[in-house]
Structures are given as structure tokens and as C-alpha cells.
Design a protein around this motif. Structure first.
Motif, short mmCIF file in Angstrom:
data_model
loop_
_atom_site.label_atom_id
_atom_site.label_comp_id
_atom_site.label_asym_id
_atom_site.label_seq_id
_atom_site.Cartn_x
_atom_site.Cartn_y
_atom_site.Cartn_z
N GLY A 112 0.74 -1.29 0.03
CA GLY A 112 0.05 -0.17 -0.02
C GLY A 112 0.75 1.29 0.03
N PHE A 113 2.16 1.34 -0.31
CA PHE A 113 2.97 2.45 -0.59
C PHE A 113 2.60 3.16 -1.76
N PRO A 114 2.88 4.41 -1.79
CA PRO A 114 2.52 5.35 -2.69
C PRO A 114 3.26 4.98 -4.03
N ASN A 115 4.51 4.53 -3.90
CA ASN A 115 5.50 4.29 -5.17
C ASN A 115 6.37 3.35 -5.00
N ALA A 116 7.40 3.01 -5.78
CA ALA A 116 8.39 2.25 -5.61
C ALA A 116 9.50 2.57 -4.79
N THR A 117 9.79 3.90 -4.78
CA THR A 117 10.73 4.54 -4.20
C THR A 117 10.47 4.55 -2.42
N VAL A 118 9.19 4.80 -2.33
CA VAL A 118 9.10 4.57 -0.65
C VAL A 118 9.03 2.90 -0.49
N ALA A 119 8.67 2.03 -1.27
CA ALA A 119 9.12 0.64 -1.07
C ALA A 119 10.57 0.29 -0.85
N ARG A 120 11.31 1.08 -1.72
CA ARG A 120 12.92 0.77 -1.37
C ARG A 120 13.53 1.52 -0.10
N ARG A 121 12.78 2.56 0.21
CA ARG A 121 13.19 3.21 1.46
C ARG A 121 12.79 2.28 2.78
N GLN A 122 11.75 1.88 2.52
CA GLN A 122 10.96 1.12 3.67
C GLN A 122 11.89 -0.14 3.73
N LYS A 123 12.31 -0.89 2.77
CA LYS A 123 13.20 -2.09 2.92
C LYS A 123 14.38 -1.68 3.35
N SER A 124 15.07 -0.51 2.99
CA SER A 124 16.32 -0.17 3.59
C SER A 124 16.17 0.18 5.11
N THR A 125 15.11 0.85 5.52
CA THR A 125 14.83 0.91 6.86
C THR A 125 14.88 -0.25 7.64
N CYS A 126 13.87 -1.42 7.29
CA CYS A 126 13.88 -2.47 7.98
C CYS A 126 15.26 -3.24 8.01
N LEU A 127 16.00 -3.29 6.93
CA LEU A 127 17.11 -4.05 6.81
C LEU A 127 18.06 -3.36 7.93
N ARG A 128 18.11 -2.11 7.93
CA ARG A 128 18.91 -1.41 8.78
C ARG A 128 18.58 -1.67 10.46
N LYS A 129 17.08 -1.86 10.71
CA LYS A 129 16.66 -2.15 11.96
C LYS A 129 17.21 -3.73 12.24
N LEU A 130 17.13 -4.44 11.24
CA LEU A 130 17.49 -5.82 11.28
C LEU A 130 18.91 -5.87 11.75
N HIS A 131 19.70 -5.23 11.00
CA HIS A 131 21.45 -5.20 11.09
C HIS A 131 21.54 -4.71 12.69
N GLU A 132 20.89 -3.53 13.02
CA GLU A 132 21.02 -2.99 14.39
C GLU A 132 20.82 -4.07 15.50
N LEU A 133 19.62 -4.88 15.25
CA LEU A 133 19.57 -5.80 15.92
C LEU A 133 20.55 -6.99 16.26
N MET A 134 20.96 -7.19 15.07
CA MET A 134 21.90 -8.25 15.12
C MET A 134 23.29 -7.87 15.72
N ARG A 135 23.58 -6.70 15.65
CA ARG A 135 24.74 -6.10 16.37
C ARG A 135 24.62 -5.90 18.08
N ALA A 136 23.43 -5.51 18.10
CA ALA A 136 23.04 -5.00 19.47
C ALA A 136 22.37 -5.76 20.45
N GLY A 137 21.54 -6.67 19.83
CA GLY A 137 20.45 -7.47 20.54
C GLY A 137 19.38 -6.78 21.47
N HIS A 138 18.94 -5.66 20.79
CA HIS A 138 18.01 -4.92 21.53
C HIS A 138 16.70 -5.51 22.05
N GLU A 139 15.82 -4.80 22.69
CA GLU A 139 14.43 -5.23 22.84
C GLU A 139 13.76 -5.15 21.40
#
Length: 173
Positions: free
Chosen positions: A139-166
């Protein structure tokens, strides 16, 4: 093959191994003849080699190393089997403990992401959706938003892998 290659790849990514089982049952005698003629293997050794090669293919699909199903799957598998024999890889070799641990840790961290992030990453990495299709599904308005969301989610996963946060919850939008 009855199912299109893209559908087969998707089924493998979600854990459905029916295609591999059917392929093994249809091809094992032909593969055994090839292995006996080319590599002097007995039929049981050839069957074991085919099983291990199919498991290698499955692992490559599941972990993202194989993103497109080969058009000539038989030739691809025979090549994989030859590489396995040339490298002298023992039969039924399990993953190294470090890799198994890494995968389990990654899965645990992935489950801590919010459902939107899990869905975005699943659509992109496991279903092979491009950004246009992923944007439409989410339901994103365009492909650019989808790309940014993927990048944001991947960054969150990477941070979780490094830090083991809540657990990280909430929407990605």
C-alpha cells in the motif's frame, strides 16, 4: 515441469520441498546411470549424491544465493554434483556450527522486527518482488517508498543483530 519456474522457486522459499522430492523420484535412475558412467559411482552412491545436491540447491534458494531458477535444472544439478565430487565434499555434511548459530540468531532477531518490516523483507528477499510490486502489496504510494522502507527495515535488522535490543515494533510508514 508442471509449475512455472518462478512459482517453484517461491514454493521452495517457503519450505515446500515437493518439487525436489518429485524431481528426485523422476530423475534418480537417469542420474545414477550418468554418475556411474562419468564418475564410476554405484547406484546407492549416486542416489546419495543426488539427494545431497538437491539439498544444496534447496539451501541456496532458502538463503538467497539462488534468486532465479535455472531454465535447465537438470544440467544445473549435474554441474553442482560434479563440483561437489571435484571438491570432495562428504555426503550429508551438516552446516558448520558457527553458520547454524548465525542463522538461528538471525531468525530470532528477524522475529523481533515489527510485522510490517517482516513482511517487507519477506516480499523482497524470499518472494523476489520488485519495488513496484512490493509497494503495491504494502500500500505504499510508489516504488521509491518501498525501496526506502526495505532499507529502513534492513537497517533495523542489522542493528538488532549487532546490539540484541528489545523488540522493535510499530509500522514502517
Amino acid at each position: 515441469m508442471s509449475a512455472p519456474l518462478a512459482e517453484t522457486l517461491t514454493q521452495l522459499r517457503v519450505g515446500n520441498q515437493k518439487f525436489l522430492i518429485d524431481f528426485y523420484q523422476r530423475s534418480r535412475h537417469l542420474f545414477a546411470r550418468w554418475a556411474q558412467r562419468k564418475h564410476r559411482l554405484s547406484a546407492p552412491q549416486a542416489h546419495e549424491l543426488l539427494q545431497d545436491t538437491l539439498l544444496d540447491l534447496y539451501d541456496q534458494v532458502v538463503d538467497g544465493r539462488l534468486t532465479l531458477m535455472p531454465t535447465d535444472l537438470r544440467a544445473h544439478l549435474y554441474g553442482m554434483a560434479q563440483q561437489r565430487l571435484a571438491a570432495h565434499v562428504p555426503a550429508h555434511q551438516p552446516l558448520p556450527a558457527a553458520e547454524t548459530s548465525r542463522r538461528q540468531h538471525l531468525l530470532a532477531q528477524f522475529s523481533q522486527l515489527g510485522t510490517d518490516c517482516q513482511q517487507v523483507l519477506t516480499y523482497f528477499y524470499f518472494r523476489g518482488y520488485n519495488f513496484d510490486k512490493m509497494g503495491a502489496k504494502m500500500g505504499f504510494p510508489n516504488a521509491t517508498v518501498a525501496r526506502r522502507q526495505k532499507s529502513t527495515c534492513l537497517r533495523k535488522l542489522h542493528e538488532l543483530m549487532r546490539a540484541g535490543h528489545e523488540p522493535i515494533t510499530g509500522s514502517v510508514v
